[in-house]
Write an enzyme that holds these catalytic residues in place. Structure first.
Site, PDB file in Angstrom:
ATOM      1  N   ASP A 139       0.830  -1.251   0.077  1.00  0.00           N
ATOM      2  CA  ASP A 139      -0.045  -0.050  -0.089  1.00  0.00           C
ATOM      3  C   ASP A 139       0.929   1.359   0.016  1.00  0.00           C
ATOM      4  O   ASP A 139       1.495   1.562   0.926  1.00  0.00           O
ATOM      5  CB  ASP A 139      -1.050   0.013   1.150  1.00  0.00           C
ATOM      6  CG  ASP A 139      -1.889   1.112   1.319  1.00  0.00           C
ATOM      7  OD1 ASP A 139      -2.147   1.535   0.040  1.00  0.00           O
ATOM      8  OD2 ASP A 139      -2.566   1.569   2.331  1.00  0.00           O
ATOM      9  N   ASP A 170      -1.748   5.709  -6.276  1.00  0.00           N
ATOM     10  CA  ASP A 170      -2.146   4.739  -5.310  1.00  0.00           C
ATOM     11  C   ASP A 170      -2.265   3.484  -5.475  1.00  0.00           C
ATOM     12  O   ASP A 170      -3.270   2.988  -6.264  1.00  0.00           O
ATOM     13  CB  ASP A 170      -3.379   5.352  -4.627  1.00  0.00           C
ATOM     14  CG  ASP A 170      -3.910   4.432  -3.319  1.00  0.00           C
ATOM     15  OD1 ASP A 170      -2.628   3.848  -2.590  1.00  0.00           O
ATOM     16  OD2 ASP A 170      -4.974   4.381  -3.098  1.00  0.00           O
TER      17      ASP A 170
END
Length: 405
Positions: A100, A277
């Site tokens: 992440d 992201d």
């Protein structure tokens, strides 16, 4: 995230709608963006709504010695994101962690229990992070972390969950976002160094940079790669072109950049700020741009998946979606704009339908976070997240024009 087998197959979607869609820190000046919400494939799945929850949370949060050089290791495609197998302790126990870039705490214990060894040390601090539909809390330890044979970190801060929810089938998160996103998540600590920070400070890598190689889930070879300390030139078909991080908030709290977007040669989103992201599955764009895109493609919103659905004749007429980042343009071809048709049922969709991977961020441009280049973009373009030089870079790969979808 990784799906080693269909027995525990679940899907991660970005959580961008509610205030706790990011690691929220009420006592700090900002909150951390989350990874993604897990939704069991047997239940109703609305991928866009789950992703959009993360978008909204980011906006709310933002308003609040000799070095080896670089080293790479393989990661697993989990349909909507990637996971890494990470060893912790001596001898090491292996954990499956979500990769992440939108959060920065590394933690484990959601599925496989943490096993302290001779290298484990309980710091006495508590740690707590909320990720929208998921969260964890527990104790902070330091321990030896084995990313690969050549990437071993001593005394890395890890969260050990005594409570977690929303993480079926994985053990936690490998947080590779900006270190400031850890602010307020660990008691008695201001900011926690990330794995990238410690690899650099311990002399394992020569620069604080992370190269990420994703591959479309429907491609014949869907194995990806992380490269700490730079990028892997064997995985790219063009030079890496860098752009400075944006100064516009709240995108500036994350891996934020400025870009414009055009469809079929016509601008649908003028240059504005957003983020890159790995934890977001889709490509999100501001509502006014999305409306123009929907009209141009003829897509109709599908309530089950939350995605635009188009006909075969409309697909045949799709034009390229172009992202102008700095002086370089990056295309999502028509095939890159659709969800892999062989994987429609993983979303709860119909096997014969065609769904677009571009979705509405939920507000018009001008919010300071007007787009998210998520997994659907990153599986077509190599990305480099460079902390040392405050920049993000992109390059094409053999999958940029892939037609496996």
């Amino acid at each position: 995230m990784m799906f080693p087998s269909k027995a525990f197959l679940s899907i991660f979607f970005v959580v961008l709608s509610s205030a706790d869609a990011s690691p929220l820190r009420p006592d700090a000046g900002k909150a951390t963006l989350s990874f993604a919400t897990r939704v069991n494939v047997r239940g109703a799945v609305n991928i866009a709504a789950a992703d959009r929850a993360r978008v909204q949370a980011m906006k709310q949060a933002g308003s609040m010695g000799k070095r080896a050089g670089k080293s790479s290791f393989s990661i697993a495609n989990a349909i909507v994101t990637y996971t890494a197998q990470v060893g912790v302790g001596s001898p090491a126990t292996e954990y499956t962690l979500i990769i992440d870039t939108g959060s920065s705490n590394t933690w484990l214990g959601a599925a496989t229990s943490y096993s302290p060894t001779s290298t484990s040390a309980d710091t006495g601090s508590t740690v707590s992070v909320s990720y929208g539909s998921g969260s964890f809390s527990g104790e902070e330890y330091t321990d030896t972390v084995h990313l690969s044979t050549g990437l071993v970190i001593d005394e890395q801060s890890i969260g050990v969950a005594s409570y977690s929810q929303g993480f079926d089938g994985v053990d936690g998160i490998l947080g590779v976002g900006p270190a400031d996103l850890t602010e307020g998540t660990v008691s008695n600590v201001n900011v926690v160094p990330t794995v990238t920070d410690n690899l650099y400070s311990q002399g394992v890598i020569g620069t604080k940079a992370l190269g990420i190689y994703f591959v479309p889930a429907a491609a014949s070879d869907s194995v990806g790669e992380l490269t700490f300390g730079g990028h892997d030139s064997s995985k790219i078909t063009s030079p890496v072109t860098y752009v400075s991080l944006t100064t516009t908030s709240p995108a500036s709290d994350y891996w934020g950049i400025d870009q414009s977007i055009s469809y079929g040669g016509s601008t649908i989103l003028s240059e504005t700020a957003g983020i890159v992201d790995t934890g977001t599955t889709l490509v999100f764009i501001a509502s006014n741009a999305f409306s123009t895109y929907q009209t141009a493609t003829g897509g109709v919103l599908d309530e089950t998946t939350g995605l635009l659905k188009i006909t075969s004749s409309q697909y045949a007429k799709l034009q390229s979606l172009t992202f102008k980042i700095g002086d370089r343009a990056y295309d999502l071809t028509p095939n890159a704009q659709i969800w892999p048709r062989s994987l429609n049922t993983y979303l709860g969709g119909s096997s014969g339908d065609i769904y677009l991977i571009v979705a509405d961020i939920g507000s018009d441009s001008g919010s300071g976070l007007d787009f998210i280049n998520g997994y659907a973009f990153l599986q077509r373009h190599y990305s480099v997240f460079d902390t040392t030089n405050n920049q993000v870079g992109f390059a094409t790969t053999i999958y940029t024009d892939d037609t496996s979808n």
